[in-house]
Design an enzyme around this catalytic site. Structure first.
Site, PDB file in Angstrom:
ATOM      1  N   TYR B  98      68.892 -20.428  50.504  1.00  0.00           N
ATOM      2  CA  TYR B  98      67.946 -21.354  51.112  1.00  0.00           C
ATOM      3  C   TYR B  98      67.391 -20.747  52.406  1.00  0.00           C
ATOM      4  O   TYR B  98      68.134 -20.202  53.225  1.00  0.00           O
ATOM      5  CB  TYR B  98      68.660 -22.694  51.388  1.00  0.00           C
ATOM      6  CG  TYR B  98      67.870 -23.620  52.270  1.00  0.00           C
ATOM      7  CD1 TYR B  98      66.557 -23.978  51.941  1.00  0.00           C
ATOM      8  CD2 TYR B  98      68.403 -24.133  53.448  1.00  0.00           C
ATOM      9  CE1 TYR B  98      65.818 -24.806  52.768  1.00  0.00           C
ATOM     10  CE2 TYR B  98      67.676 -24.971  54.275  1.00  0.00           C
ATOM     11  CZ  TYR B  98      66.376 -25.298  53.930  1.00  0.00           C
ATOM     12  OH  TYR B  98      65.645 -26.107  54.747  1.00  0.00           O
ATOM     13  N   ASP B 170      78.186 -23.027  49.030  1.00  0.00           N
ATOM     14  CA  ASP B 170      77.173 -24.067  49.131  1.00  0.00           C
ATOM     15  C   ASP B 170      76.942 -24.566  47.708  1.00  0.00           C
ATOM     16  O   ASP B 170      76.341 -23.880  46.878  1.00  0.00           O
ATOM     17  CB  ASP B 170      75.886 -23.498  49.740  1.00  0.00           C
ATOM     18  CG  ASP B 170      74.804 -24.561  49.917  1.00  0.00           C
ATOM     19  OD1 ASP B 170      74.847 -25.590  49.199  1.00  0.00           O
ATOM     20  OD2 ASP B 170      73.916 -24.369  50.762  1.00  0.00           O
TER      21      ASP B 170
END
Lengths: 378, 382
Positions: B98, B170
């Protein structure tokens, strides 16, 4: 516009469409876009949320800064501000700084290579003596927590400017109603908004306000990248709290003055720390830079037993951490706000085991005095 | 207990005084102490708040961790975890991660003396080859954003263990419902809770679960110290969202597979990245490690001009950042979520000007297909 009006009308209503006089709570994490090339003002709520923005503008306006930022807690605001610095940088910090700030500097940021020297900031020469070639900022609280020591902000700013340093002031105890450090030339004002700004002991929040837009941009980058932002419902509660800031502060302060005078003549009280008392060493300096002494005072009792009796016996004041709420809060710095400070450091700073801190609320001061009197008489 | 049961019951039985079946919103900054040196267990809401704690216990229960933590945002969670490291430490990170995480690592933590190597974490050998004496952790996206590359969390966790590194996953795209990373050996799972956990695009939050109690103490120290905590109302909304996690995810996955197949058959689509498709390189791995493939799809269209058409013409699907909510969203990673990554890197990774990312919601699948179909067609809409 004067302060009281600014509190009510300082920020344009967002909701021009419906005419709502209270800001809507935008509980949206994301915002739909209409164009691929030109995104709207909001895209993702961490980066910007209309409710949060209204609050940020309001606080920036009250502090007379270029840009304001709302954080998840006062510590998040402080940690985010420390991220402006780089390893090897050095800060000069007032010695009886809030325990949480002390902890952040002495553990986390020390590990990252940010150095700090703690000095008696009531003495401008002591500040000057602590400045090194790698010093980047002065970090001040005035009046400080919990001993209400006063730093001469004008003198500190002059020194900082001469040396090319930022001046950062935690203005939590004063609020912009009583003291506006940015107008005195400071660069960043910090708040635990949890305290007087919100004022109802119901929200944890923090603020950073930058005097200049450029520094504001750097804080905006960190706020968005670190992402320790305040949620929209909490933002709305703070906006609500702000509306009564002036009336609350006036009442808090009037009662605090009355209680300080009573404490001073109380035989069980050894010493009262309150910048509104003419005997306070920073009385004149404080009068020169602030519009009032605020509503936090500390005092030392003769014995630890009395201290315990008072803390455990009060019925009206909540025996709790925090301050600045409509309800009076009595706290015990050695085990609460400054528990994060090692005992030796605490003692050296004069935070004794007989010291209590009172945040005067909106109760009638006579009731508060009677409540404490009962405890002290045993 | 099945995860659906655990999820539905988050916060239940905390309120013994009234018997309320949802946890109260403790909108309080501070707590009254019963005596000097005594505490009810709560003293200041930054340090601990009963509503937030219900959420934190909830995520710990869903993950099988010793303790959970809730933060003001996913990025606040990641930042707070970075505080575990020291100057000179090196981390290995998923390369197509991200953009916000990338920005944080490169623009903030690099100046504090951390260093990062970005690798294709779907390849365990590549991760292994990046390990140095100063490597302290692996930060891996279990399913990457936006290219949906699947990581073998079990093998990576074992590799970390062998090398004395922390394994931080994550798991935002999969949630503990679809992949239980701590069970697979990871030390910490991290979520942008704004996504599937809260699930309604109405809360920004970050959530962490930690396996080991001693490590959790350190994580707590920084949660309290840096204070990037989640407020009680947002905590409550996140709990509320998590109660429907499994049923939302079931429907979202179902829709995603239908859409992925439809996109695969579309003449103006060059490539579809969805691990639920048998041809996806991570398909078999995910089948063996977890319970599903999630509801994120990335797809490449034939020409850049189509991107604008799709973003502007979809009506049911909103053009907005974020993902994981009940409503479907379409995003253009190159300029939105991954704008902070260098152009060369984006090009190399395949995040090009023809790539779109779709977060599939719980709307009816036929309406979603019809919406995409009309958006692909040329001309103004009726």
């Amino acid at each position: 516009m004067k302060f009281a009006t600014d509190l009510i009308h300082g920020v344009d209503p967002i909701d021009a469409e419906h005419g709502s006089v209270s800001h809507p709570i935008y509980l949206s994490s994301t915002f739909a876009q209409r164009s691929m090339d030109h995104f709207g003002r909001y895209d993702y709520a961490r980066s910007g949320n209309p409710t949060r923005e209204a609050l940020e503008e309001a606080v920036a306006g009250l502090e007379k800064g270029a840009a304001g930022f709302a954080f998840a807690s006062g510590m998040a605001a402080i940690a985010s501000t420390f991220l402006l610095f780089a390893p090897g940088d050095h800060l000069v910090v007032c010695e009886d700084v809030y325990g949480g700030t002390f902890r952040l500097l002495s553990t986390l940021f020390k590990g990252w290579g940010l150095q700090a020297t703690f000095v008696d900031a009531t003495d401008n020469a002591a500040i000057a003596a602590a400045i090194r070639p790698e010093t980047r900022a002065l970090y001040l609280e005035t009046p400080s927590n919990p001993l209400l020591k006063v730093t001469d902000l004008t003198a500190a700013v002059a020194l900082a400017r001469e040396k090319g340093l930022l001046t950062i002031v935690d203005n939590t105890f004063m609020t912009p109603y009583l003291q506006r450090p940015l107008e005195l030339g400071c660069d960043i004002v910090l708040h635990s908004g949890t305290k007087f700004l919100n004022g109802h002991s119901d929200v944890i929040c923090g603020f950073a306000v930058a005097r200049e837009a450029e520094l504001g941009q750097r804080l905006r980058f960190i706020q968005n990248a670190f992402g320790a932002v305040l949620g929209p419902q909490d933002c709305w509660l703070v906006l609500r709290g702000l509306k009564t800031l002036k009336v609350r502060m006036e009442e808090h302060q009037a009662s605090a003055g009355k209680i300080a005078a009573w404490l001073e003549q109380c035989k069980d009280v050894v010493r009262v720390y309150y910048p509104g008392l003419p005997g306070h060493p920073g009385y004149e300096t404080h009068r020169g830079q602030a519009d009032g002494p605020g509503a936090v005072l500390s005092f030392e009792l003769a014995t630890f037993e009395q201290t315990r009796r008072l803390c455990e016996g009060v019925r009206l004041s909540a025996f709790a951490v925090s301050l600045g709420g409509v309800e009076s809060i009595l706290s015990y710095p050695a085990k609460m706000s400054h528990a994060a400070m090692p005992p030796a450091e605490r003692e050296a700073r004069g935070i004794k085991e007989t010291l209590v801190r009172l945040s005067v609320g909106l109760e009638d001061p006579d009731d508060l005095i009677a409540d404490m009197e009962r405890c002290l008489q045993g | 207990m099945d995860i659906a049961t655990t999820a539905a019951q988050i916060g239940l039985e905390r309120e013994t005084r009234t018997g309320a079946v949802t946890v109260p919103i403790y909108q309080t900054a501070t707590f009254r102490h019963p005596g000097l040196g005594l505490s009810t267990g709560y003293d200041y809401s930054r340090s601990g708040n009963p509503t937030r704690q219900a959420l934190e216990e909830g995520i710990a229960a869903l993950e099988g961790g010793s303790r959970g933590f809730a933060y003001a945002s996913g990025m606040a969670a990641i930042t707070s975890l970075m505080f575990l490291f020291e100057r000179g430490d090196h981390l290995i990170v998923t390369e197509d991660l991200y953009g916000g995480s990338y920005r944080l690592f490169e623009k903030l933590f690099r100046q504090f003396g951390l260093s990062f190597s970005y690798v294709d974490t779907s390849d365990v050998e590549k991760v292994k080859s990046e390990i140095r004496p100063d490597t302290r952790a692996l930060f891996v996206e279990s399913l990457t954003n936006p290219l949906l590359k699947a990581a073998d969390v079990e093998k990576l966790a074992a590799l970390c263990k062998e090398n004395g590194m922390l394994c931080i996953v994550d798991n935002t795209f999969l949630t503990p419902y679809l992949l239980r990373c701590l069970d697979l050996g990871a030390d910490i799972t991290i979520y942008s809770g704004s996504k599937y956990l809260a699930g309604h695009n109405d809360t920004v939050c970050g959530v962490v679960a930690v396996k080991d109690a001693a490590l959790a103490e350190k994580v707590y120290f920084h949660q309290n110290g840096a204070g990037a905590v989640l407020g009680p109302q947002d905590s409550w909304l996140t709990i509320r969202g998590m109660k429907t996690l499994t049923i939302r995810m079931d429907r979202q996955q179902e829709n995603a597979l239908v859409l992925a197949r439809w996109l695969e058959g579309h003449p103006q689509v060059v490539k579809v990245h969805y691990p639920g498709l048998p041809g996806h390189p991570g398909h078999e791995l995910m089948k063996s490690r977890g319970k599903g493939f999630g509801a994120m799809i990335a797809f490449e269209v034939t020409e850049p001009e189509l991107v604008e058409r799709l973003l502007m013409k979809t009506r049911v699907i909103s053009f907005a950042e974020s993902l994981g909510g009940v409503e479907s969203l379409i995003t253009y990673p190159k300029v939105q979520t991954h704008a902070d990554i260098e152009p060369e890197t984006l090009q190399r990774l395949g995040i090009n000007d023809r790539l779109l990312r779709l977060s599939v919601g719980i709307e009816d699948k036929d309406d979603l297909i019809a919406d995409l179909a009309q958006a692909f067609t040329k001309g103004e809409d009726a």
